[in-house]
Write a protein that holds these residues in place. Structure first.
Motif, mmCIF file in Angstrom:
data_model
loop_
_atom_site.group_PDB
_atom_site.id
_atom_site.type_symbol
_atom_site.label_atom_id
_atom_site.label_comp_id
_atom_site.label_asym_id
_atom_site.label_seq_id
_atom_site.Cartn_x
_atom_site.Cartn_y
_atom_site.Cartn_z
ATOM 1 N N CYS A 125 7.587 -9.600 -11.823
ATOM 2 C CA CYS A 125 7.503 -10.252 -10.521
ATOM 3 C C CYS A 125 7.838 -9.274 -9.403
ATOM 4 N N TYR A 126 7.833 -9.780 -8.196
ATOM 5 C CA TYR A 126 8.095 -8.963 -7.012
ATOM 6 C C TYR A 126 9.485 -8.333 -7.054
ATOM 7 N N THR A 160 2.202 -8.849 -7.490
ATOM 8 C CA THR A 160 2.474 -7.687 -6.658
ATOM 9 C C THR A 160 1.641 -6.506 -7.132
ATOM 10 N N ARG A 161 0.862 -5.958 -6.215
ATOM 11 C CA ARG A 161 0.092 -4.736 -6.511
ATOM 12 C C ARG A 161 0.626 -3.628 -5.627
ATOM 13 N N ASN A 162 1.098 -2.543 -6.248
ATOM 14 C CA ASN A 162 1.587 -1.399 -5.490
ATOM 15 C C ASN A 162 1.031 -0.107 -6.082
ATOM 16 N N ALA A 222 -7.986 -4.777 -5.269
ATOM 17 C CA ALA A 222 -6.891 -5.620 -5.774
ATOM 18 C C ALA A 222 -7.061 -7.054 -5.291
ATOM 19 N N ALA A 223 -7.446 -7.219 -4.025
ATOM 20 C CA ALA A 223 -7.643 -8.569 -3.482
ATOM 21 C C ALA A 223 -8.801 -9.270 -4.183
ATOM 22 N N PRO A 230 0.802 -1.226 0.000
ATOM 23 C CA PRO A 230 0.000 0.000 0.000
ATOM 24 C C PRO A 230 0.831 1.270 0.000
ATOM 25 N N LEU A 231 2.130 1.146 0.315
ATOM 26 C CA LEU A 231 3.034 2.295 0.298
ATOM 27 C C LEU A 231 4.470 1.785 0.240
#
Length: 352
Positions: A288-289, A278-280, A67-68, A34-35
Motif C-alpha cells: 500500500c501507500y 501507488t505507482r512510483n 500507469a493511468a 513521478p518523483l
C-alpha cells in the motif's frame, strides 16, 4: 471523500460498472508519484527517508500516462515528493485530461504562484495543499520558517485563478485539536473548498530500517518534533477526533461521515488499500501507500500477488494503529455500496 459534482457522476457510473462486472477489488484513486524529490524536509515524511537513494530518479511522462491507462482509476492523485518541481508536470496533466481523468495536485503550496499560469484551467483539477496547523505548528512540522505563509499565498493564488482548492491536514500526537478548528476557520476565510483530516502513520523507516534504507540519524537533524513523539495509537486517534467531532461538522469536510465516525471510534471500517494503488519510480508499491514489502512491474501483478487478506488491524501488526484515509476512506466508499443506509448517508452528505 467529497468530490466535485462532475467527479461524483463519474465515480457513480464507475462504481455501478464495477458492481455489475462482479469485481470485488478495483482501483478508485491512483497515487502517482513521478518523483520523490522535495523542496521541504518534513518531520513526519517517510518518502524522503525510505527512498533516499532514488531522489534523482523520475518517471517519464509516458510512464505516468501508461500507469493511468493500466490502472484505469477515474481519479489520479499526483503526489510525491513535491510534484510542482517535476519538469514534465504540465505534459502529464494534459495527457491525463485527454484520458478523462480527474486530477488532485497534492502539494506543499510553496510553488503554486510560479507554476499556476501553466496549469490548464478545468474543473477536473483540484489543488490539495498540505497544511498541518497554524503558522508556528506548521512551520515546525515542515521545518521551514515562513512555510505557512507561503502555503496560504499559494492557496489564495489558486483561488483567485478560479481553481477548486482543498487542504490536507495530518493529525499528530502533539496536535492540539482546538488549533485545528481555528485552522479550518482561517482556511474557510481564505476560500478553501474542502478539508481532509487524517491521522499520522508510523512509517517503518522511522523505527526499523530494512537493508539499503537510510535511517533517520543519517538525515539532517529535524528542527521540529521528534518522529518518536509524532505518531498516535488507535485509541489516541479516536480520542482526538471525538473531542471535536461536533465542531468539525460546521466545516466543508471532504472527510466522509462514515470515515469520520470511524476516526471517532463510532464504527468499524475495513481497509481497502487495493483501491488506492501507488505507482512510483520503483514500480507498483506493495502492499500500500504506507507499507513497502516490495514493488511490482505491472498493476495486474501488484493486484494479483499482494496478499490483501493478510493486511489490516488484527492481521498485520504494522496495520494495528493505522486509520489513514488512503485505506479507510476508500473502505468507506466500498462499505456504502453494501448498505442502503450508508449509501443514502453518503449521498445526502455528498450533495448537501
Amino acid at each position: 471523500m467529497r468530490f466535485p459534482l462532475s467527479l461524483t457522476r463519474s465515480l457513480s457510473t464507475y462504481l455501478v460498472r464495477q458492481r455489475l462486472a462482479g469485481r470485488r477489488r478495483f482501483p478508485l484513486v491512483l497515487m502517482l508519484e513521478p518523483l520523490f524529490a522535495c523542496n521541504l524536509h518534513c518531520t513526519g515524511c517517510g518518502r524522503i527517508r525510505e527512498y533516499a537513494d532514488l531522489m534523482r530518479k523520475r518517471l517519464t511522462p509516458e510512464e505516468c500516462l501508461a500507469a493511468a491507462r493500466e490502472c484505469g482509476a477515474p481519479v489520479v492523485s499526483i503526489c510525491g515528493g513535491e510534484p510542482l518541481i517535476y519538469p514534465y508536470l504540465v505534459e502529464v496533466i494534459r495527457g491525463l485530461l485527454r484520458q478523462k481523468r480527474h486530477i488532485y495536485l497534492c502539494t506543499n503550496g510553496l510553488l503554486i504562484p510560479q507554476v499556476l499560469p501553466r496549469i490548464p484551467h478545468t474543473s477536473r483539477i483540484t489543488w490539495n495543499v498540505h497544511v498541518d496547523g497554524m503558522e508556528q505548528t506548521h512551520d515546525a512540522i515542515v521545518e521551514k520558517p515562513g512555510g505557512f505563509r507561503e502555503a496560504v499565498a499559494g492557496i489564495r493564488a489558486a483561488k483567485e485563478a478560479g481553481f477548486r482548492v482543498n487542504t490536507n491536514t495530518t493529525i499528530y500526537r502533539q496536535t492540539d485539536m482546538h488549533e485545528i478548528v481555528l485552522l479550518l476557520e482561517y482556511l474557510t476565510e481564505c476560500g478553501v473548498d474542502g478539508f481532509l483530516l487524517s491521522p499520522s502513520y508510523p512509517y517503518e523507516i522511522f523505527f526499523g530500517q530494512r537493508p539499503g534504507q537510510r535511517s533517520l540519524t543519517q538525515d539532517a537533524t529535524p528542527a521540529g518534533p521528534s518522529p518518536e513523539t509524532l505518531f498516535l495509537t488507535r485509541q489516541e486517534i479516536q480520542a482526538k477526533f471525538a473531542s471535536v467531532r461536533d465542531r468539525l461538522r460546521q466545516f466543508r469536510l471532504v472527510t466522509s461521515p462514515l470515515y469520520l465516525d470511524f476516526l471517532c471510534g463510532r464504527r468499524e471500517l475495513s481497509c481497502a488499500a487495493w483501491a488506492s494503488p501507488t505507482r512510483n519510480v520503483a514500480g507498483w508499491k506493495s502492499p500500500c501507500y504506507l507499507i513497502t514489502d516490495g514493488h511490482y512491474a505491472t498493476f495486474r501483478e501488484w493486484m494479483d500477488k499482494t496478499d490483501w487478506d493478510a493486511l489490516g488491524p488484527g492481521r498485520d501488526p504494522r496495520c494495528e494503529h493505522c486509520m489513514v484515509h488512503c485505506g479507510f476512506e476508500t473502505g468507506a466508499v466500498v462499505t456504502a455500496q453494501q448498505s442502503l443506509h450508508d449509501t443514502l448517508a453518503l449521498a445526502m452528505w455528498q450533495f448537501g
